[in-house]
Design an enzyme around this catalytic site. Structure first.
Site, PDB file in Angstrom:
ATOM      1  N   ASP A 120     -12.798  -8.900   4.100  1.00 40.56           N
ATOM      2  CA  ASP A 120     -14.025  -8.989   3.296  1.00 40.56           C
ATOM      3  C   ASP A 120     -14.581 -10.409   3.406  1.00 40.56           C
ATOM      4  O   ASP A 120     -15.802 -10.599   3.490  1.00 40.56           O
ATOM      5  CB  ASP A 120     -13.775  -8.623   1.825  1.00 40.56           C
ATOM      6  CG  ASP A 120     -14.145  -7.165   1.514  1.00 40.56           C
ATOM      7  OD1 ASP A 120     -13.925  -6.296   2.388  1.00 40.56           O
ATOM      8  OD2 ASP A 120     -14.645  -6.893   0.400  1.00 40.56           O
ATOM      9  N   ASP A 149      -3.393 -18.516   1.975  1.00 39.76           N
ATOM     10  CA  ASP A 149      -4.354 -19.265   1.139  1.00 39.76           C
ATOM     11  C   ASP A 149      -5.061 -20.326   1.987  1.00 39.76           C
ATOM     12  O   ASP A 149      -6.286 -20.469   1.934  1.00 39.76           O
ATOM     13  CB  ASP A 149      -3.684 -19.864  -0.115  1.00 39.76           C
ATOM     14  CG  ASP A 149      -2.361 -20.564   0.142  1.00 39.76           C
ATOM     15  OD1 ASP A 149      -1.839 -20.505   1.279  1.00 39.76           O
ATOM     16  OD2 ASP A 149      -1.838 -21.194  -0.799  1.00 39.76           O
ATOM     17  N   ASP A 159      -6.740  -6.798   4.186  1.00 39.14           N
ATOM     18  CA  ASP A 159      -7.858  -6.209   3.442  1.00 39.14           C
ATOM     19  C   ASP A 159      -8.739  -7.318   2.867  1.00 39.14           C
ATOM     20  O   ASP A 159      -9.973  -7.308   3.020  1.00 39.14           O
ATOM     21  CB  ASP A 159      -7.297  -5.329   2.312  1.00 39.14           C
ATOM     22  CG  ASP A 159      -8.405  -4.774   1.432  1.00 39.14           C
ATOM     23  OD1 ASP A 159      -9.396  -4.259   1.986  1.00 39.14           O
ATOM     24  OD2 ASP A 159      -8.291  -4.866   0.200  1.00 39.14           O
ATOM     25  N   TYR A 207       0.799  -1.231   0.000  1.00 40.17           N
ATOM     26  CA  TYR A 207       0.000   0.000   0.000  1.00 40.17           C
ATOM     27  C   TYR A 207       0.832   1.282   0.000  1.00 40.17           C
ATOM     28  O   TYR A 207       0.265   2.370  -0.080  1.00 40.17           O
ATOM     29  CB  TYR A 207      -0.936   0.024   1.224  1.00 40.17           C
ATOM     30  CG  TYR A 207      -2.208  -0.773   1.017  1.00 40.17           C
ATOM     31  CD1 TYR A 207      -2.174  -2.154   0.949  1.00 40.17           C
ATOM     32  CD2 TYR A 207      -3.440  -0.136   0.900  1.00 40.17           C
ATOM     33  CE1 TYR A 207      -3.338  -2.894   0.760  1.00 40.17           C
ATOM     34  CE2 TYR A 207      -4.601  -0.861   0.712  1.00 40.17           C
ATOM     35  CZ  TYR A 207      -4.548  -2.236   0.632  1.00 40.17           C
ATOM     36  OH  TYR A 207      -5.702  -2.950   0.438  1.00 40.17           O
TER      37      TYR A 207
END
Ligand code: NAD
Ligand code: IPM
Ligand code: MN
Length: 370
Positions: free
Chosen positions: A253, A225, A249, A141
């Site tokens: 979600d 993963d 991030d 980021y």
């Protein structure tokens, strides 16, 4: 900040559904001012895509400095507007606060407030009670990189993934400190050290060092993963998850899906080692442009985020009260369509505030006629 001092909260509704869900959270804070006498002052700021398109303003330096000097917290709706395709304003404002105030811990609770919202077969809300600590000031980021020969057949695009010893250590430590302070017995660190062998070898090494200092807390490492797999197969094995900026991030979600959707997911951005510094509170969701202006967006993520804010400022029982009243709304179907109700944004927000007002009782300073 000294006890008893008034606390100033900057409010930025932002774009899309941001202003309407933030309005519900702001009314909630006003209720607390009026009914509970909380010593908070609200300062609404006109920042976001509309302002940017009007006069080019993104995040003025004097505003950034004033917030840092004067405010205890910022409540943000969401940023992102299709009229600003390069998202310049969104990055300036959001990263201007996350990076500018060094809010290195993005704390995202994954809790479910009604069994009805759990999407996994055979699971209930008690199987899902996780707090994700997302590193918030480094990683991919940081915007280090560039483009070369742009628009040609030979073009090159690079984003560097920056991981510092200090940055990795402080977020891992924040996760363990949180676990220790909140009776959590397990911390999981997720990385991709099998593929990202420079950057994430650092994460793995620092994790081994820090975990040794918290012997009473069980800890384990998983590749990110596999974490996604395990979160669906058996979320009950996780209590505190710590990971880097990008993975945090994405994983949150996925976590929001376990909570009943993005309309239910709250978050705090804090400088964890010094809670007196200004902190930023925002729902996990974005500006959801297709829902904007239709009175359909779920205001609960924003209202629960206001709960995190109140807890951070020293009123943890009010966070619990907000959760309890939202939970009641869900159980009684007094909620928006995304979580199975029929109410609009404003009506769902008002219903929860009425419950809170009833619990708080008459306004401070007024006598009870009964
Ligand atoms: P989004 O979170 O806006 O929407 C994803 C999905 O969740 C959509 O189906 C949307 O309808 C639904 N949703 C989100 N919030 C909801 C709510 N409160 N009630 C009901 N449904 C809700 O993500 P996106 O579509 O990928 O991004 C839209 C814009 O928001 C982009 O510009 C993105 O960059 C930005 N964004 C901003 C923030 C932030 O400011 N903190 C966070 C995420 C995304
Ligand atoms: C979030 C958002 C932001 C992020 C975007 C808008 C840059 O997705 O807060 O989760 O990736 O941090
Ligand atoms: Mn996100």
């Amino acid at each position: 900040m000294a006890a008893g001092k008034r606390k100033k909260i900057a409010i930025i509704g932002g774009d899309g559904i941001g202003p309407s869900v933030t309005a519900e959270a702001k009314l909630l804070l006003e209720l607390y001012q009026e009914r509970a006498g909380l010593p908070i002052d609200l300062w609404e700021l006109d920042l976001g895509a509309d302002r940017y398109l009007r006069d080019g303003t993104t995040f003025p330096n004097q505003i950034q400095v004033a917030i840092q000097r004067e405010c205890s917290a910022v409540l943000l709706g969401a940023l992102g507007d299709p009229r600003v395709p390069n998202l310049e304003h969104a990055r300036d404002i959001l990263f201007g606060m996350r990076f500018g105030y060094d809010l290195y811990a993005n704390v995202r609770p994954v809790r479910v407030l009604s069994d009805r919202l759990v999407p996994l077969k055979g699971r209930t809300a008690k199987d899902i009670d996780i707090v994700v600590f997302r590193e918030n000031t480094e990683g991919i980021y940081v915007g280090v990189g560039g483009q070369f020969k742009r628009g040609t057949a030979d073009e090159v695009a690079i984003n560097e993934d920056i991981n510092t010893r200090k940055g990795v250590e402080r977020i891992i430590r924040a996760a363990f400190d949180y676990a220790r302070a909140n009776g959590r017995t397990r911390v999981t660190m997720a990385d991709k050290s099998n593929a990202m062998r420079h950057a994430h070898e650092l994460w793995l090494r620092v994790f081994q060092e820090v975990r040794a200092q918290y012997p009473e807390i069980q800890s384990n490492h998983v590749y990110v993963d596999a974490l996604c797999l395990y979160l669906i197969q058996d979320p009950s094995q996780f209590q505190v998850i710590v990971t880097n900026n990008l993975f945090g991030d994405i994983v949150t979600d996925l976590g929001a899906a376990l909570q009943g959707g993005l309309g239910m997911a709250a978050s705090a951005n804090v400088h964890a080692s010094d809670p007196a510094r200004v902190a930023l509170f925002e729902p996990v969701h974005g500006s959801a442009p297709p829902l904007a202006g239709k009175d359909v967006a779920n205001p609960f993520a924003a209202m629960l985020t206001a709960g995190l804010l109140l807890a951070h400022l020293g009123w943890p029982e009010e966070e619990r009260r907000i959760e309890r009243c939202v939970s009641r709304a869900l159980d009684q179907g007094m909620c928006t369509v995304d979580v199975g109700g029929t109410l609009g944004t404003r009506a769902a927000g008002a219903w929860v505030r009425e419950q809170i007002a009833a619990e708080l009782g008459p306004a401070v300073g007024t006598s009870d006629p009964g």
